[in-house]
Design a protein around this motif. Structure first.
Motif, PDB file in Angstrom:
ATOM      1  N   PHE A 172       0.823  -1.193   0.000  1.00  0.00           N
ATOM      2  CA  PHE A 172       0.000   0.000   0.000  1.00  0.00           C
ATOM      3  C   PHE A 172       0.865   1.254   0.000  1.00  0.00           C
ATOM      4  O   PHE A 172       0.681   2.164  -0.812  1.00  0.00           O
ATOM      5  CB  PHE A 172      -0.897  -0.047   1.235  1.00  0.00           C
ATOM      6  CG  PHE A 172      -1.773   1.155   1.429  1.00  0.00           C
ATOM      7  CD1 PHE A 172      -2.962   1.275   0.738  1.00  0.00           C
ATOM      8  CD2 PHE A 172      -1.416   2.152   2.323  1.00  0.00           C
ATOM      9  CE1 PHE A 172      -3.782   2.376   0.929  1.00  0.00           C
ATOM     10  CE2 PHE A 172      -2.226   3.254   2.519  1.00  0.00           C
ATOM     11  CZ  PHE A 172      -3.416   3.371   1.821  1.00  0.00           C
ATOM     12  N   VAL A 173       1.845   1.320   0.893  1.00  0.00           N
ATOM     13  CA  VAL A 173       2.718   2.484   1.010  1.00  0.00           C
ATOM     14  C   VAL A 173       3.564   2.664  -0.250  1.00  0.00           C
ATOM     15  O   VAL A 173       3.687   3.776  -0.778  1.00  0.00           O
ATOM     16  CB  VAL A 173       3.620   2.364   2.254  1.00  0.00           C
ATOM     17  CG1 VAL A 173       4.780   3.364   2.186  1.00  0.00           C
ATOM     18  CG2 VAL A 173       2.809   2.598   3.523  1.00  0.00           C
ATOM     19  N   THR A 174       4.146   1.573  -0.727  1.00  0.00           N
ATOM     20  CA  THR A 174       4.997   1.664  -1.918  1.00  0.00           C
ATOM     21  C   THR A 174       4.209   2.156  -3.124  1.00  0.00           C
ATOM     22  O   THR A 174       4.696   2.960  -3.925  1.00  0.00           O
ATOM     23  CB  THR A 174       5.625   0.294  -2.233  1.00  0.00           C
ATOM     24  OG1 THR A 174       6.405  -0.124  -1.109  1.00  0.00           O
ATOM     25  CG2 THR A 174       6.518   0.379  -3.456  1.00  0.00           C
ATOM     26  N   ASN A 175       2.975   1.697  -3.257  1.00  0.00           N
ATOM     27  CA  ASN A 175       2.136   2.096  -4.376  1.00  0.00           C
ATOM     28  C   ASN A 175       1.869   3.602  -4.361  1.00  0.00           C
ATOM     29  O   ASN A 175       2.043   4.289  -5.368  1.00  0.00           O
ATOM     30  CB  ASN A 175       0.820   1.318  -4.334  1.00  0.00           C
ATOM     31  CG  ASN A 175      -0.080   1.625  -5.505  1.00  0.00           C
ATOM     32  OD1 ASN A 175       0.339   1.617  -6.650  1.00  0.00           O
ATOM     33  ND2 ASN A 175      -1.334   1.912  -5.216  1.00  0.00           N
ATOM     34  N   TYR A 176       1.440   4.113  -3.200  1.00  0.00           N
ATOM     35  CA  TYR A 176       1.173   5.542  -3.108  1.00  0.00           C
ATOM     36  C   TYR A 176       2.455   6.370  -3.208  1.00  0.00           C
ATOM     37  O   TYR A 176       2.447   7.465  -3.784  1.00  0.00           O
ATOM     38  CB  TYR A 176       0.437   5.863  -1.806  1.00  0.00           C
ATOM     39  CG  TYR A 176      -1.058   5.730  -1.926  1.00  0.00           C
ATOM     40  CD1 TYR A 176      -1.779   6.563  -2.779  1.00  0.00           C
ATOM     41  CD2 TYR A 176      -1.759   4.781  -1.205  1.00  0.00           C
ATOM     42  CE1 TYR A 176      -3.149   6.449  -2.910  1.00  0.00           C
ATOM     43  CE2 TYR A 176      -3.132   4.655  -1.330  1.00  0.00           C
ATOM     44  CZ  TYR A 176      -3.822   5.492  -2.183  1.00  0.00           C
ATOM     45  OH  TYR A 176      -5.178   5.361  -2.316  1.00  0.00           O
ATOM     46  N   ARG A 177       3.538   5.894  -2.628  1.00  0.00           N
ATOM     47  CA  ARG A 177       4.789   6.649  -2.697  1.00  0.00           C
ATOM     48  C   ARG A 177       5.238   6.821  -4.145  1.00  0.00           C
ATOM     49  O   ARG A 177       5.680   7.902  -4.538  1.00  0.00           O
ATOM     50  CB  ARG A 177       5.888   5.952  -1.888  1.00  0.00           C
ATOM     51  CG  ARG A 177       7.209   6.747  -1.864  1.00  0.00           C
ATOM     52  CD  ARG A 177       8.114   6.209  -0.781  1.00  0.00           C
ATOM     53  NE  ARG A 177       8.366   4.799  -0.949  1.00  0.00           N
ATOM     54  CZ  ARG A 177       8.556   3.952   0.063  1.00  0.00           C
ATOM     55  NH1 ARG A 177       8.504   4.377   1.308  1.00  0.00           N
ATOM     56  NH2 ARG A 177       8.790   2.673  -0.171  1.00  0.00           N
ATOM     57  N   GLY A 178       5.094   5.765  -4.953  1.00  0.00           N
ATOM     58  CA  GLY A 178       5.455   5.874  -6.361  1.00  0.00           C
ATOM     59  C   GLY A 178       4.604   6.901  -7.084  1.00  0.00           C
ATOM     60  O   GLY A 178       5.116   7.723  -7.860  1.00  0.00           O
ATOM     61  N   GLN A 179       3.296   6.877  -6.834  1.00  0.00           N
ATOM     62  CA  GLN A 179       2.394   7.840  -7.469  1.00  0.00           C
ATOM     63  C   GLN A 179       2.692   9.265  -7.022  1.00  0.00           C
ATOM     64  O   GLN A 179       2.781  10.185  -7.853  1.00  0.00           O
ATOM     65  CB  GLN A 179       0.946   7.496  -7.127  1.00  0.00           C
ATOM     66  CG  GLN A 179       0.453   6.172  -7.675  1.00  0.00           C
ATOM     67  CD  GLN A 179      -0.986   5.897  -7.278  1.00  0.00           C
ATOM     68  OE1 GLN A 179      -1.793   6.820  -7.143  1.00  0.00           O
ATOM     69  NE2 GLN A 179      -1.308   4.640  -7.056  1.00  0.00           N
ATOM     70  N   PHE A 180       2.844   9.452  -5.718  1.00  0.00           N
ATOM     71  CA  PHE A 180       3.032  10.800  -5.183  1.00  0.00           C
ATOM     72  C   PHE A 180       4.379  11.378  -5.594  1.00  0.00           C
ATOM     73  O   PHE A 180       4.476  12.550  -5.961  1.00  0.00           O
ATOM     74  CB  PHE A 180       2.910  10.789  -3.655  1.00  0.00           C
ATOM     75  CG  PHE A 180       1.514  10.535  -3.162  1.00  0.00           C
ATOM     76  CD1 PHE A 180       0.443  10.429  -4.030  1.00  0.00           C
ATOM     77  CD2 PHE A 180       1.261  10.412  -1.805  1.00  0.00           C
ATOM     78  CE1 PHE A 180      -0.850  10.199  -3.579  1.00  0.00           C
ATOM     79  CE2 PHE A 180      -0.025  10.196  -1.329  1.00  0.00           C
ATOM     80  CZ  PHE A 180      -1.083  10.087  -2.223  1.00  0.00           C
ATOM     81  N   ASN A 181       5.433  10.573  -5.505  1.00  0.00           N
ATOM     82  CA  ASN A 181       6.757  11.081  -5.836  1.00  0.00           C
ATOM     83  C   ASN A 181       6.847  11.502  -7.291  1.00  0.00           C
ATOM     84  O   ASN A 181       7.508  12.494  -7.622  1.00  0.00           O
ATOM     85  CB  ASN A 181       7.829  10.037  -5.515  1.00  0.00           C
ATOM     86  CG  ASN A 181       8.100   9.920  -4.019  1.00  0.00           C
ATOM     87  OD1 ASN A 181       7.474  10.599  -3.212  1.00  0.00           O
ATOM     88  ND2 ASN A 181       9.031   9.061  -3.647  1.00  0.00           N
ATOM     89  N   SER A 182       6.185  10.776  -8.163  1.00  0.00           N
ATOM     90  CA  SER A 182       6.175  11.158  -9.583  1.00  0.00           C
ATOM     91  C   SER A 182       5.504  12.513  -9.762  1.00  0.00           C
ATOM     92  O   SER A 182       5.993  13.370 -10.512  1.00  0.00           O
ATOM     93  CB  SER A 182       5.450  10.093 -10.421  1.00  0.00           C
ATOM     94  OG  SER A 182       6.149   8.872 -10.399  1.00  0.00           O
ATOM     95  N   ALA A 183       4.384  12.716  -9.071  1.00  0.00           N
ATOM     96  CA  ALA A 183       3.673  13.993  -9.163  1.00  0.00           C
ATOM     97  C   ALA A 183       4.491  15.125  -8.566  1.00  0.00           C
ATOM     98  O   ALA A 183       4.520  16.241  -9.108  1.00  0.00           O
ATOM     99  CB  ALA A 183       2.322  13.887  -8.463  1.00  0.00           C
ATOM    100  N   ILE A 184       5.178  14.869  -7.453  1.00  0.00           N
ATOM    101  CA  ILE A 184       5.978  15.909  -6.803  1.00  0.00           C
ATOM    102  C   ILE A 184       7.161  16.306  -7.678  1.00  0.00           C
ATOM    103  O   ILE A 184       7.513  17.488  -7.766  1.00  0.00           O
ATOM    104  CB  ILE A 184       6.453  15.433  -5.418  1.00  0.00           C
ATOM    105  CG1 ILE A 184       5.246  15.282  -4.478  1.00  0.00           C
ATOM    106  CG2 ILE A 184       7.453  16.423  -4.817  1.00  0.00           C
ATOM    107  CD1 ILE A 184       5.577  14.614  -3.154  1.00  0.00           C
ATOM    108  N   ARG A 185       7.758  15.345  -8.342  1.00  0.00           N
ATOM    109  CA  ARG A 185       8.876  15.676  -9.245  1.00  0.00           C
ATOM    110  C   ARG A 185       8.410  16.584 -10.379  1.00  0.00           C
ATOM    111  O   ARG A 185       9.151  17.460 -10.821  1.00  0.00           O
ATOM    112  CB  ARG A 185       9.503  14.397  -9.810  1.00  0.00           C
ATOM    113  CG  ARG A 185      10.392  13.640  -8.827  1.00  0.00           C
ATOM    114  CD  ARG A 185      11.231  12.587  -9.532  1.00  0.00           C
ATOM    115  NE  ARG A 185      10.412  11.543 -10.129  1.00  0.00           N
ATOM    116  CZ  ARG A 185      10.055  10.427  -9.506  1.00  0.00           C
ATOM    117  NH1 ARG A 185      10.428  10.220  -8.249  1.00  0.00           N
ATOM    118  NH2 ARG A 185       9.318   9.513 -10.113  1.00  0.00           N
TER     119      ARG A 185
END
Length: 204
Positions: A172-185
């Motif tokens: 769950f955490v890894t999935n959201y972290r990947g999505q969020f980090n891409s958006a933040i970049r």
């Protein structure tokens, strides 16, 4: 079933986390079953009403499910390296918007959980003084699909709280972290938080 994949990461917290909130003599599996029944009883006869009144559904989730999650720690894990870059105010705003996102995203899915779904609880294998444990279960859908679920819990102020979970090998955490980090970049941290707030709200 599609709803199962979307639904499990959050609602599994309600179904299994309280099973570890108390030690012996009551076995964790028994407590988990009692929790499942309580959730289903709360929904029984009220699904149509809750569909028409999302705010009431959101309030129910905020009251019953959110306290079972270590939201500050999960927020830190989800933001990853951007948590260290965030100001205290940004961290608080992200945590609030993230909580609202969870409530709104999985609120409707909660209504799809019913007595036709069977849950097989696996024994918790950990030392008596363990501060971090894994709770496993298998959800059996009416169509014959078996979905393994795993929850990661640690002790916070004498209570077990969930900080991650997985369906199969999908964290769950890894999935959201990947999505969020891409958006933040792409957009920057502040713009990303503002977008979450606009979409899900900045207050509970």
């Amino acid at each position: 079933m599609r709803w199962t994949r979307v639904f499990i990461p959050f609602i599994a917290v309600a179904l299994m986390a309280p099973a570890l909130a108390s030690a012996a003599p009551t076995p964790p599996q028994q407590l988990a079953k009692q929790t499942v029944q309580k959730v289903l009883n709360d929904l029984q006869g009220h699904r149509a009403e809750l569909r028409k009144n999302p705010q009431k559904l959101h309030a129910l989730i905020n009251r019953d499910l959110v306290p079972l999650i270590d939201l500050p720690y999960m927020s830190r894990l989800v933001l990853g390296r951007y948590w260290r870059q965030a100001s205290p105010a940004q961290r608080q705003r992200f945590q609030q918007a993230f909580k609202n996102m969870l409530i709104r995203t999985y609120g409707s899915a909660l209504l799809g959980f019913n007595n036709n779904v069977k849950i097989e609880y696996r024994p918790v294998r950990a030392a008596k003084d363990a501060k971090n444990v894994t709770f496993n279960a298998v959800i059996h859908s009416p169509n014959g699909q078996d979905t393994p679920v795993s929850l990661q819990l640690h002790e916070v102020d004498g209570q077990w709280k969930v900080y991650d979970g997985s369906i199969g090998n999908l964290s769950f955490v890894t999935n959201y972290r990947g999505q969020f980090n891409s958006a933040i970049r792409r957009e920057g941290l502040e713009n990303f938080i503002e977008q979450l707030e606009k979409r899900y709200g900045g207050n509970a």
